[in-house]
Write a protein that holds these residues in place. Structure first.
Motif, mmCIF file in Angstrom:
data_model
loop_
_atom_site.group_PDB
_atom_site.id
_atom_site.type_symbol
_atom_site.label_atom_id
_atom_site.label_comp_id
_atom_site.label_asym_id
_atom_site.label_seq_id
_atom_site.Cartn_x
_atom_site.Cartn_y
_atom_site.Cartn_z
ATOM 1 N N THR A 37 0.839 -1.193 0.000
ATOM 2 C CA THR A 37 0.000 0.000 0.000
ATOM 3 C C THR A 37 0.878 1.249 0.000
ATOM 4 N N ALA A 38 1.961 1.202 0.763
ATOM 5 C CA ALA A 38 2.901 2.329 0.758
ATOM 6 C C ALA A 38 3.497 2.513 -0.633
ATOM 7 N N ALA A 39 3.807 1.408 -1.304
ATOM 8 C CA ALA A 39 4.353 1.485 -2.662
ATOM 9 C C ALA A 39 3.357 2.125 -3.622
ATOM 10 N N VAL A 40 2.084 1.846 -3.424
ATOM 11 C CA VAL A 40 1.047 2.445 -4.269
ATOM 12 C C VAL A 40 1.068 3.961 -4.123
ATOM 13 N N PHE A 41 1.137 4.456 -2.886
ATOM 14 C CA PHE A 41 1.124 5.895 -2.685
ATOM 15 C C PHE A 41 2.391 6.557 -3.207
ATOM 16 N N VAL A 42 3.517 5.888 -3.081
ATOM 17 C CA VAL A 42 4.748 6.427 -3.655
ATOM 18 C C VAL A 42 4.614 6.499 -5.174
ATOM 19 N N GLY A 43 4.066 5.451 -5.775
ATOM 20 C CA GLY A 43 3.867 5.438 -7.219
ATOM 21 C C GLY A 43 2.948 6.541 -7.688
ATOM 22 N N ILE A 44 1.869 6.756 -6.959
ATOM 23 C CA ILE A 44 0.933 7.827 -7.338
ATOM 24 C C ILE A 44 1.607 9.187 -7.218
ATOM 25 N N SER A 45 2.379 9.393 -6.165
ATOM 26 C CA SER A 45 2.993 10.712 -5.967
ATOM 27 C C SER A 45 4.091 11.004 -6.982
ATOM 28 N N LEU A 46 4.722 9.968 -7.523
ATOM 29 C CA LEU A 46 5.807 10.173 -8.476
ATOM 30 C C LEU A 46 5.362 10.143 -9.929
ATOM 31 N N THR A 47 4.103 9.864 -10.171
ATOM 32 C CA THR A 47 3.620 9.727 -11.535
ATOM 33 C C THR A 47 3.248 11.081 -12.118
ATOM 34 N N SER A 48 3.933 11.413 -13.189
ATOM 35 C CA SER A 48 3.583 12.618 -13.946
ATOM 36 C C SER A 48 4.103 12.432 -15.358
ATOM 37 N N ALA A 49 3.438 13.070 -16.288
ATOM 38 C CA ALA A 49 3.877 12.989 -17.678
ATOM 39 C C ALA A 49 5.200 13.735 -17.805
ATOM 40 N N THR A 50 6.106 13.193 -18.590
ATOM 41 C CA THR A 50 7.381 13.867 -18.794
ATOM 42 C C THR A 50 7.148 15.185 -19.523
ATOM 43 N N SER A 51 7.989 16.134 -19.227
ATOM 44 C CA SER A 51 7.797 17.469 -19.809
ATOM 45 C C SER A 51 8.555 17.631 -21.122
ATOM 46 N N GLU A 72 -3.365 1.937 -9.815
ATOM 47 C CA GLU A 72 -2.885 2.063 -8.439
ATOM 48 C C GLU A 72 -4.048 2.185 -7.455
ATOM 49 N N VAL A 73 -5.116 2.844 -7.844
ATOM 50 C CA VAL A 73 -6.296 2.912 -6.975
ATOM 51 C C VAL A 73 -6.933 1.524 -6.834
ATOM 52 N N ILE A 74 -7.008 0.784 -7.930
ATOM 53 C CA ILE A 74 -7.543 -0.583 -7.859
ATOM 54 C C ILE A 74 -6.632 -1.451 -6.989
ATOM 55 N N SER A 75 -5.329 -1.309 -7.159
ATOM 56 C CA SER A 75 -4.365 -2.058 -6.345
ATOM 57 C C SER A 75 -4.549 -1.730 -4.870
ATOM 58 N N PHE A 76 -4.644 -0.450 -4.550
ATOM 59 C CA PHE A 76 -4.875 -0.029 -3.165
ATOM 60 C C PHE A 76 -6.165 -0.635 -2.620
ATOM 61 N N SER A 77 -7.207 -0.627 -3.427
ATOM 62 C CA SER A 77 -8.493 -1.189 -2.989
ATOM 63 C C SER A 77 -8.362 -2.676 -2.678
ATOM 64 N N CYS A 78 -7.636 -3.396 -3.519
ATOM 65 C CA CYS A 78 -7.439 -4.837 -3.289
ATOM 66 C C CYS A 78 -6.649 -5.097 -2.015
ATOM 67 N N PHE A 79 -5.560 -4.337 -1.806
ATOM 68 C CA PHE A 79 -4.771 -4.512 -0.585
ATOM 69 C C PHE A 79 -5.577 -4.133 0.653
ATOM 70 N N GLY A 124 -7.364 -11.089 -2.588
ATOM 71 C CA GLY A 124 -7.235 -9.629 -2.585
ATOM 72 C C GLY A 124 -5.789 -9.202 -2.768
ATOM 73 N N SER A 125 -4.872 -9.871 -2.075
ATOM 74 C CA SER A 125 -3.450 -9.545 -2.218
ATOM 75 C C SER A 125 -2.943 -9.860 -3.622
ATOM 76 N N ILE A 126 -3.358 -10.982 -4.169
ATOM 77 C CA ILE A 126 -2.911 -11.367 -5.511
ATOM 78 C C ILE A 126 -3.349 -10.338 -6.550
ATOM 79 N N PHE A 127 -4.617 -9.941 -6.501
ATOM 80 C CA PHE A 127 -5.091 -8.933 -7.451
ATOM 81 C C PHE A 127 -4.403 -7.588 -7.208
ATOM 82 N N GLY A 128 -4.131 -7.275 -5.954
ATOM 83 C CA GLY A 128 -3.384 -6.053 -5.654
ATOM 84 C C GLY A 128 -2.005 -6.078 -6.292
ATOM 85 N N PHE A 129 -1.319 -7.237 -6.189
ATOM 86 C CA PHE A 129 0.000 -7.386 -6.819
ATOM 87 C C PHE A 129 -0.096 -7.196 -8.324
#
Length: 182
Positions: A37-51, A72-79, A124-129
Protein backbone atom coordinates in the motif's frame (compact mmCIF):
# COMPACT_ATOMS: atom_id res chain seq x y z
CA UNK A 1 -7.22 -33.98 25.08
CA UNK A 2 -4.55 -31.29 24.90
CA UNK A 3 -0.80 -31.58 24.49
CA UNK A 4 2.02 -29.03 24.68
CA UNK A 5 4.39 -28.37 21.82
CA UNK A 6 8.05 -27.40 22.18
CA UNK A 7 7.07 -23.78 22.84
CA UNK A 8 4.64 -24.64 25.64
CA UNK A 9 1.61 -23.72 23.56
CA UNK A 10 -1.39 -25.91 24.22
CA UNK A 11 -2.65 -27.78 21.18
CA UNK A 12 -5.93 -29.63 20.94
CA UNK A 13 -6.14 -32.93 19.11
CA UNK A 14 -9.46 -32.18 17.41
CA UNK A 15 -10.71 -30.02 14.50
CA UNK A 16 -9.62 -26.73 16.06
CA UNK A 17 -6.29 -25.06 15.31
CA UNK A 18 -3.83 -23.16 17.47
CA UNK A 19 -4.83 -19.52 17.83
CA UNK A 20 -1.29 -18.14 17.82
CA UNK A 21 -0.62 -19.59 14.36
CA UNK A 22 -3.83 -18.07 13.00
CA UNK A 23 -3.02 -14.66 14.45
CA UNK A 24 0.55 -14.82 13.14
CA UNK A 25 -0.66 -15.68 9.62
CA UNK A 26 -3.11 -12.79 9.68
CA UNK A 27 -0.41 -10.41 10.94
CA UNK A 28 1.80 -11.39 8.00
CA UNK A 29 -0.97 -10.71 5.48
CA UNK A 30 -1.58 -7.28 6.97
CA UNK A 31 2.16 -6.48 7.10
CA UNK A 32 2.70 -7.41 3.46
CA UNK A 33 -0.35 -5.44 2.37
CA UNK A 34 0.86 -2.39 4.30
CA UNK A 35 4.19 -2.50 2.50
CA UNK A 36 2.55 -2.67 -0.91
CA UNK A 37 0.00 0.00 0.00
CA UNK A 38 2.90 2.33 0.76
CA UNK A 39 4.35 1.48 -2.66
CA UNK A 40 1.05 2.44 -4.27
CA UNK A 41 1.12 5.90 -2.68
CA UNK A 42 4.75 6.43 -3.66
CA UNK A 43 3.87 5.44 -7.22
CA UNK A 44 0.93 7.83 -7.34
CA UNK A 45 2.99 10.71 -5.97
CA UNK A 46 5.81 10.17 -8.48
CA UNK A 47 3.62 9.73 -11.53
CA UNK A 48 3.58 12.62 -13.95
CA UNK A 49 3.88 12.99 -17.68
CA UNK A 50 7.38 13.87 -18.79
CA UNK A 51 7.80 17.47 -19.81
CA UNK A 52 9.35 16.62 -23.15
CA UNK A 53 8.01 19.14 -25.66
CA UNK A 54 8.59 16.91 -28.66
CA UNK A 55 5.55 15.16 -30.05
CA UNK A 56 7.43 11.91 -30.50
CA UNK A 57 5.30 8.80 -30.81
CA UNK A 58 7.59 7.15 -28.23
CA UNK A 59 6.57 9.48 -25.40
CA UNK A 60 3.76 8.44 -23.09
CA UNK A 61 0.61 10.46 -23.24
CA UNK A 62 -1.81 11.62 -20.60
CA UNK A 63 -3.89 8.46 -21.07
CA UNK A 64 -1.01 6.38 -19.74
CA UNK A 65 -0.75 8.62 -16.67
CA UNK A 66 -4.47 8.13 -16.10
CA UNK A 67 -4.04 4.36 -16.40
CA UNK A 68 -1.34 4.44 -13.71
CA UNK A 69 -3.67 6.25 -11.34
CA UNK A 70 -6.56 3.87 -12.10
CA UNK A 71 -4.44 0.74 -11.64
CA UNK A 72 -2.88 2.06 -8.44
CA UNK A 73 -6.30 2.91 -6.97
CA UNK A 74 -7.54 -0.58 -7.86
CA UNK A 75 -4.36 -2.06 -6.34
CA UNK A 76 -4.88 -0.03 -3.17
CA UNK A 77 -8.49 -1.19 -2.99
CA UNK A 78 -7.44 -4.84 -3.29
CA UNK A 79 -4.77 -4.51 -0.59
CA UNK A 80 -7.21 -2.68 1.67
CA UNK A 81 -9.86 -5.38 1.12
CA UNK A 82 -7.33 -8.08 1.96
CA UNK A 83 -6.12 -6.27 5.08
CA UNK A 84 -9.62 -5.58 6.36
CA UNK A 85 -10.63 -9.23 5.89
CA UNK A 86 -7.47 -10.36 7.72
CA UNK A 87 -7.95 -7.82 10.53
CA UNK A 88 -11.59 -8.83 10.92
CA UNK A 89 -10.63 -12.49 11.20
CA UNK A 90 -7.87 -11.64 13.68
CA UNK A 91 -10.35 -9.67 15.78
CA UNK A 92 -12.79 -12.59 15.73
CA UNK A 93 -10.07 -15.04 16.80
CA UNK A 94 -8.98 -12.75 19.63
CA UNK A 95 -12.56 -12.24 20.80
CA UNK A 96 -13.25 -15.97 20.75
CA UNK A 97 -9.97 -16.53 22.55
CA UNK A 98 -10.89 -14.08 25.30
CA UNK A 99 -13.87 -16.26 26.28
CA UNK A 100 -11.55 -18.69 28.08
CA UNK A 101 -8.86 -16.84 30.07
CA UNK A 102 -7.35 -20.12 31.31
CA UNK A 103 -6.22 -21.06 27.79
CA UNK A 104 -4.52 -17.92 26.45
CA UNK A 105 -3.16 -19.53 23.29
CA UNK A 106 -6.10 -21.65 22.29
CA UNK A 107 -9.54 -20.93 20.85
CA UNK A 108 -12.26 -22.85 19.09
CA UNK A 109 -11.81 -21.68 15.49
CA UNK A 110 -14.02 -22.83 12.66
CA UNK A 111 -11.29 -23.96 10.28
CA UNK A 112 -13.51 -23.96 7.19
CA UNK A 113 -14.65 -20.40 7.79
CA UNK A 114 -11.09 -19.39 8.59
CA UNK A 115 -9.89 -20.98 5.34
CA UNK A 116 -12.49 -19.06 3.33
CA UNK A 117 -11.35 -15.82 4.96
CA UNK A 118 -7.70 -16.60 4.27
CA UNK A 119 -8.47 -17.38 0.62
CA UNK A 120 -10.37 -14.09 0.29
CA UNK A 121 -7.45 -12.20 1.86
CA UNK A 122 -5.02 -14.03 -0.42
CA UNK A 123 -7.06 -13.30 -3.54
CA UNK A 124 -7.23 -9.63 -2.58
CA UNK A 125 -3.45 -9.55 -2.22
CA UNK A 126 -2.91 -11.37 -5.51
CA UNK A 127 -5.09 -8.93 -7.45
CA UNK A 128 -3.38 -6.05 -5.65
CA UNK A 129 0.00 -7.39 -6.82
CA UNK A 130 -1.23 -7.73 -10.40
CA UNK A 131 -2.61 -4.20 -10.61
CA UNK A 132 0.49 -2.78 -8.89
CA UNK A 133 2.65 -4.60 -11.45
CA UNK A 134 0.59 -3.19 -14.32
CA UNK A 135 0.83 0.33 -12.93
CA UNK A 136 4.61 -0.01 -12.58
CA UNK A 137 4.90 -1.12 -16.22
CA UNK A 138 3.09 2.08 -17.16
CA UNK A 139 5.34 4.16 -14.87
CA UNK A 140 8.41 2.74 -16.61
CA UNK A 141 6.92 3.64 -20.00
CA UNK A 142 6.12 7.16 -18.82
CA UNK A 143 9.67 7.70 -17.59
CA UNK A 144 11.69 5.78 -20.22
CA UNK A 145 9.51 5.63 -23.33
CA UNK A 146 6.90 3.29 -24.74
CA UNK A 147 7.58 -0.44 -25.00
CA UNK A 148 6.33 -0.38 -28.58
CA UNK A 149 9.29 1.81 -29.54
CA UNK A 150 11.76 -0.86 -28.43
CA UNK A 151 13.91 1.29 -26.16
CA UNK A 152 16.58 -0.89 -24.53
CA UNK A 153 16.20 0.65 -21.06
CA UNK A 154 12.42 0.26 -21.15
CA UNK A 155 12.59 -3.36 -22.25
CA UNK A 156 15.19 -4.26 -19.59
CA UNK A 157 13.26 -2.55 -16.81
CA UNK A 158 9.91 -4.08 -17.74
CA UNK A 159 11.46 -7.53 -18.27
CA UNK A 160 13.14 -7.47 -14.86
CA UNK A 161 9.94 -6.22 -13.24
CA UNK A 162 7.69 -8.82 -14.85
CA UNK A 163 10.10 -11.74 -14.31
CA UNK A 164 10.93 -10.97 -10.68
CA UNK A 165 7.48 -9.91 -9.52
CA UNK A 166 5.81 -12.61 -11.62
CA UNK A 167 8.07 -15.26 -10.03
CA UNK A 168 7.34 -13.97 -6.54
CA UNK A 169 3.62 -13.92 -7.28
CA UNK A 170 3.73 -17.48 -8.62
CA UNK A 171 5.56 -18.60 -5.46
CA UNK A 172 2.98 -16.81 -3.30
CA UNK A 173 0.08 -18.51 -5.12
CA UNK A 174 1.81 -21.90 -4.91
CA UNK A 175 2.43 -21.41 -1.18
CA UNK A 176 -1.23 -20.59 -0.56
CA UNK A 177 -2.31 -23.61 -2.60
CA UNK A 178 0.18 -25.89 -0.85
CA UNK A 179 -0.88 -24.73 2.62
CA UNK A 180 -4.50 -25.60 1.92
CA UNK A 181 -3.81 -28.96 0.33
CA UNK A 182 -1.40 -30.33 2.95
Amino acid sequence: MASSNEYGIQQKNNDTSTTSIHVMALDEVVSANSLFTAAVFVGISLTSATSNNSLSSCNAGIDMVRNVIVFEVISFSCFLFSSIVAQGMKLAVNLINSNDPDEAFEAEVNTKLFSVGMVCAGIGSIFGFIFLLLSLVYVVQIQLGLLSCGGEATIRAVTALVVLVGSALALYVWTIYYSFTH
